[in-house]
Design a protein around this motif. Structure first.
Motif, mmCIF file in Angstrom:
data_model
loop_
_atom_site.group_PDB
_atom_site.id
_atom_site.type_symbol
_atom_site.label_atom_id
_atom_site.label_comp_id
_atom_site.label_asym_id
_atom_site.label_seq_id
_atom_site.Cartn_x
_atom_site.Cartn_y
_atom_site.Cartn_z
ATOM 1 N N ILE A 265 39.019 7.040 -9.977
ATOM 2 C CA ILE A 265 37.684 7.194 -9.399
ATOM 3 C C ILE A 265 36.572 6.754 -10.350
ATOM 4 O O ILE A 265 35.636 6.057 -9.948
ATOM 5 C CB ILE A 265 37.457 8.660 -8.962
ATOM 6 N N LEU A 266 36.653 7.138 -11.607
ATOM 7 C CA LEU A 266 35.561 6.867 -12.546
ATOM 8 C C LEU A 266 35.679 5.513 -13.240
ATOM 9 O O LEU A 266 34.677 4.801 -13.408
ATOM 10 C CB LEU A 266 35.479 7.986 -13.595
ATOM 11 N N LEU A 267 36.879 5.164 -13.663
ATOM 12 C CA LEU A 267 37.064 3.938 -14.442
ATOM 13 C C LEU A 267 36.547 2.687 -13.730
ATOM 14 O O LEU A 267 35.832 1.877 -14.344
ATOM 15 C CB LEU A 267 38.537 3.775 -14.828
ATOM 16 N N PRO A 268 36.868 2.456 -12.459
ATOM 17 C CA PRO A 268 36.367 1.237 -11.790
ATOM 18 C C PRO A 268 34.841 1.144 -11.777
ATOM 19 O O PRO A 268 34.283 0.044 -11.885
ATOM 20 C CB PRO A 268 36.931 1.359 -10.365
ATOM 21 N N LYS A 269 34.162 2.276 -11.660
ATOM 22 C CA LYS A 269 32.702 2.271 -11.621
ATOM 23 C C LYS A 269 32.133 1.940 -12.998
ATOM 24 O O LYS A 269 31.176 1.156 -13.118
ATOM 25 C CB LYS A 269 32.189 3.621 -11.120
ATOM 26 N N LEU A 270 32.715 2.525 -14.025
ATOM 27 C CA LEU A 270 32.263 2.221 -15.382
ATOM 28 C C LEU A 270 32.518 0.751 -15.710
ATOM 29 O O LEU A 270 31.674 0.080 -16.324
ATOM 30 C CB LEU A 270 32.976 3.127 -16.385
ATOM 31 N N GLU A 271 33.663 0.234 -15.290
ATOM 32 C CA GLU A 271 33.983 -1.175 -15.531
ATOM 33 C C GLU A 271 32.995 -2.089 -14.809
ATOM 34 O O GLU A 271 32.611 -3.145 -15.331
ATOM 35 C CB GLU A 271 35.415 -1.482 -15.070
ATOM 36 N N PHE A 272 32.582 -1.688 -13.609
ATOM 37 C CA PHE A 272 31.612 -2.494 -12.874
ATOM 38 C C PHE A 272 30.293 -2.595 -13.638
ATOM 39 O O PHE A 272 29.731 -3.690 -13.793
ATOM 40 C CB PHE A 272 31.351 -1.909 -11.484
#
Length: 403
Positions: free
Chosen positions: A117-124
């Motif tokens: 949930i969190l990692l993809p948003k931070l990567e974006f």
């Protein structure tokens, strides 16, 4: 400090080792009185762990940690998920203060799946150039973004933000201060409304979308926005003026009936129609104050400081200052200096100089140069010592002008 927090925590929430014995003591309040005694011990153990984790790993006070647990905003009995969330944030440049701010505002985040949930948003955000401290500041200020859908909200919102003419370096600040406008519909309204304001020659310095009030003022739908703009212009505000965006904000959050209600209230507080118009033309934002806050500040300025209501109308922004943290400490310093004959009222403007000047100037003019004669001045300025402790009181007279 950590040891002190743990001792306070033990008082608020019995530890695993003494939870059961505490329940048997007749003078200890049970935290789970609605459940049978046989089932409450495990609940208290789980709660004790969660609260301890919030205090020791996230920097929350024991009282706040316990409150969040009781409100069921945190629910974990082992460190796996919260540890993975905290570890991920640290890897992306979030410091202890950032993590603490996020958990205070969005404690539920500790129960999320960090990788999915969190990692993809931070990567974006990293992929679009928002990294390190800038990323940490943006998301600790507006952590609800981390709960939003990447594909349905974050990506399209960012795409709209890129069309608004905000410099790349200020986009993190925009995200930080847009908790109520970070959604596709609101930002779509902004994208439609901002070009119209630019066509009216509203200066970029006053249009600044990184100011929350400005952003709210331009995020309303087309019909309401057009009505608000026309109303503000009809009231005499030029789009090029400093006050235009402030007046537009007030119009966007207060309906016409509410504005009329406020005007009647101001008249009961001592202002006439001219005073109200003057105050509104100078600083419209004062009208968003609740009647209670307006009344308490006006009461102090008029009945304790001896100012006339019309004088306050000339400096309406003073009404936005904190009574306890700004107005009272500064006036207390001035009153002590006047009583000791160290200054005279003819030398300065009580409102325009003493209450309105910047902190450094006030300290230089009214505190530092008089500290030898009055050592308590700095403590008075910081609100640590009140007039009552010096044997003085705020009196219901014509105020400081008769001292």
């Amino acid at each position: 400090m950590l040891g002190f927090s743990r001792r306070r925590l033990q008082i608020l929430f019995p530890s695993r080792s003494n939870a059961a014995s505490s329940l048997m003591h007749p003078h200890v309040t049970r935290l789970y009185t609605s459940k049978p005694m046989s089932g409450s011990t495990q609940d208290e153990k789980d709660g004790s762990f969660a609260v301890s984790y919030l205090v020791d790993s996230c920097g929350l006070s024991p009282e706040l940690a316990l409150s969040l647990y009781k409100k069921k905003r945190v629910r974990f009995a082992s460190p796996e998920k919260p540890d993975s969330v905290v570890k991920l944030l640290r890897e992306y440049g979030f410091g202890e203060t950032h993590v603490s701010k996020i958990v205070k505002k969005l404690p539920e985040m500790l129960s999320l799946n960090a990788e999915k949930i969190l990692l993809p948003k931070l990567e974006f955000f990293v992929s679009v150039g928002i990294t390190g401290t800038a990323l940490a500041e943006a998301l600790s200020g507006n952590p609800i973004v981390l709960r939003m859908s990447l594909e349905n909200t974050i990506r399209p919102c960012y795409a709209i933000i890129r069309t608004l003419g905000i410099p790349n370096g200020r986009i993190p600040r925009f995200i930080k201060y847009s908790p109520y406008s970070f959604n596709v519909k609101a930002l779509g309204n902004v994208a439609r409304n901002v070009p119209f304001l630019r066509s009216l020659k509203v200066p970029e310095s006053t249009l600044d979308l990184c100011r929350p009030h400005n952003l709210l003022a331009v995020s309303t739908d087309a019909k309401e926005f057009d009505e608000n703009v026309n109303k503000v212009i009809s009231m005499g505000f030029s789009p090029s003026s400093f006050s235009f965006m402030k007046a537009l904000y007030v119009s966007s959050v207060l309906e016409e009936s509410k504005l009329e209600q406020r005007k009647e209230f101001y008249k009961k507080s001592g202002w006439n129609e001219s005073d109200i118009l003057l105050a509104f033309s100078k600083y419209p934002s004062f009208m968003v104050l609740s009647e209670e806050k307006f009344s308490s500040k006006m009461d102090f300025l008029v009945n304790k400081m001896g100012l006339q209501p019309a004088e306050v109308a000339k400096y309406p922004w003073v009404l936005l200052y904190s009574l306890e943290e700004w107005i009272i400490p500064r006036y207390s310093v001035i009153k002590v200096l006047l009583l000791k004959g160290l200054i005279r009222l003819e030398q300065f403007s009580l409102l325009g100089t003493a209450l309105m000047c910047k902190k450094d100037y006030f300290l230089h003019r009214f505190v530092n140069k008089h500290q030898e004669q009055v050592p308590e001045l700095l403590s008075i300025f910081h609100g640590k010592v009140g007039l009552a402790e010096l044997g003085l009181e705020f009196e219901e007279t014509d105020g400081v002008k008769q001292i």
